[in-house]
Design a protein around this motif. Structure first.
Motif, PDB file in Angstrom:
ATOM      1  N   HIS A  66     -20.575   8.993  14.576  1.00 48.49           N
ATOM      2  CA  HIS A  66     -19.860   9.528  13.416  1.00 48.49           C
ATOM      3  C   HIS A  66     -19.520   8.404  12.445  1.00 48.49           C
TER       4      HIS A  66
ATOM      5  N   TYR B 152     -23.853   9.652  11.220  1.00 45.00           N
ATOM      6  CA  TYR B 152     -24.562  10.808  11.772  1.00 45.00           C
ATOM      7  C   TYR B 152     -23.657  12.042  11.715  1.00 45.00           C
ATOM      8  N   GLY B 153     -24.283  13.215  11.675  1.00 45.85           N
ATOM      9  CA  GLY B 153     -23.533  14.451  11.522  1.00 45.85           C
ATOM     10  C   GLY B 153     -23.398  15.245  12.807  1.00 45.85           C
ATOM     11  N   ASP B 154     -22.927  16.480  12.660  1.00 49.49           N
ATOM     12  CA  ASP B 154     -22.678  17.337  13.811  1.00 49.49           C
ATOM     13  C   ASP B 154     -23.957  17.681  14.566  1.00 49.49           C
ATOM     14  N   ASN B 155     -25.050  17.813  13.857  1.00 57.25           N
ATOM     15  CA  ASN B 155     -26.311  18.157  14.520  1.00 57.25           C
ATOM     16  C   ASN B 155     -26.699  17.079  15.535  1.00 57.25           C
TER      17      ASN B 155
END
Length: 370
Positions: free
Chosen positions: A244, A248-251
């Motif tokens: 994070h 980088y994201g939730d996926n």
């Protein structure tokens, strides 16, 4: 063997696990559990942090008769609790109902009074907390670990450390694990905890003393899996925080955590190969809450590392212990014996101990995920 409450019918093989739902305990199976509980047991809690304070609240809110003792190192905190009945540093909203004479900095004296000793200090400082304690002090006691870490230098989980250095039998040892943040205990949010012991009856007895209307307890015989699972989930939460922090994201986080539970399964199967369901709350549940929750200090620590903080600056700003920092070094050493494929742990180790750039190491890790 897994059992439902009040049942003797096997549900799944080789896993001794059943739920202690307080309302059912009172209405359907109250006499069964109360008869299993040792009336008037004495429990000493060792530690003064947020999770220790939450454990004190759970024990005092539970209705089974018991006497509670509480050790903490900070004399000023002890005096504050004596006077104002709350911990000045952690979960200060929790009212402490332990009698003042039972709260002390004299650990040998409190242990001598207890039938059960509940250890709740960071693993990195366990040896320091137990300074002056001998195997004779623990003789005849039931020792419970609520520590979600591994002892540095010795690279031993708590049960192994106590067995090797204090002569504590695994039959007298219990583990508290599961997805349960201290902050939500303070708010009395419904939570589930797993009580593990090689002695299923002992686990059930203590679980009966640890259940409340907001805490449901589960009994297991997997002391190795629950201990190592609690160690690993902190490392994976740091990995999630780093991801994070570098953007980088939730996926990607979802892919990371799905790989993390498989990595955990590979490792605990290598260390202690028994029939276990890695999807149970003590493993997958604890991993998820630690990886995603706003209360997760390991995720917070990882997020700071990902944003460019040094380890020292992150630790100073947090003013709390992220167990995963110490754990990943220990696991790196332990895994030299087992050679389990652990790319997430390896990536976190490389960032924290080999000073690899977080963004570069996460890009390298991404190539090994599926």
């Amino acid at each position: 063997m897994q059992l439902a409450v009040g049942s003797t019918t096997p549900l799944t093989a080789n896993c001794k696990l059943f739920y202690l739902d307080l309302s059912r305990q009172l209405n359907l199976a109250g006499h069964f559990y109360l008869s299993m509980s040792k009336q008037g047991s004495k429990i000493a809690v060792v530690g003064g942090g947020s999770w220790a304070t939450a454990n004190i609240k759970i024990l005092t809110d539970n209705t089974v008769e018991k006497e509670i003792f509480w050790w903490m190192r900070n004399e000023q905190a002890v005096e504050h609790i004596h006077k104002f009945k709350h911990n000045p540093h952690y979960l200060s909203s929790v009212e402490i109902s332990v009698p003042p004479q039972n709260i002390s900095t004299d650990l040998p004296a409190l242990i001598s009074e207890a039938d059960y000793v509940l250890l709740n200090v960071p693993a990195a400082f366990l040896k320091q907390a137990l300074t002056g304690i001998t195997p004779a002090d623990f003789a005849g006691k039931k020792i419970i670990s609520a520590i979600k870490g591994i002892v540095p230098d010795e690279n031993l989980i708590i049960g192994e450390f106590l067995n090797q250095y204090y002569g504590v039998s695994f039959d007298d040892f219990l583990v508290i694990s599961g997805p349960c943040h201290a902050e939500e205990v303070a708010l009395e949010k419904l939570s589930y905890l797993t009580i593990a012991s090689a002695d299923n009856e002992l686990a059930a007895t203590f679980a009966g003393m640890f259940s409340t209307r907001y805490i449901k307890t589960i009994v297991s015989d997997d002391i190795y899996g629950t201990e190592y699972g609690a160690v690993l989930k902190n490392i994976y939460a740091i990995a999630g925080g780093i991801c994070h922090g570098v953007g980088y994201g939730d996926n990607f986080q979802a892919v990371l955590i799905s790989n993390a539970i498989r990595e955990m399964e590979r490792f605990v199967a290598a260390v202690h190969p028994i029939d276990r369901d890695i999807k149970e709350s003590a493993y997958l549940g604890d991993l998820m809450v630690t990886a995603y929750s706003q209360f997760s200090r390991n995720r917070t620590f990882g997020n700071m590392i990902g944003k460019g903080y040094t380890v020292t600056s992150a630790q100073l700003e947090m003013n709390m212990i992220a167990e995963g920092y110490y754990a990943v070094n220990c696991l790196h050493q332990v895994n030299k014996q087992y050679n389990v494929f652990m790319p997430i742990c390896d990536a976190v180790y490389a960032i924290l101990y080999q000073k690899r750039p977080p963004a570069l190491e996460m890009r390298h890790l991404a190539e090994h995920l599926s």
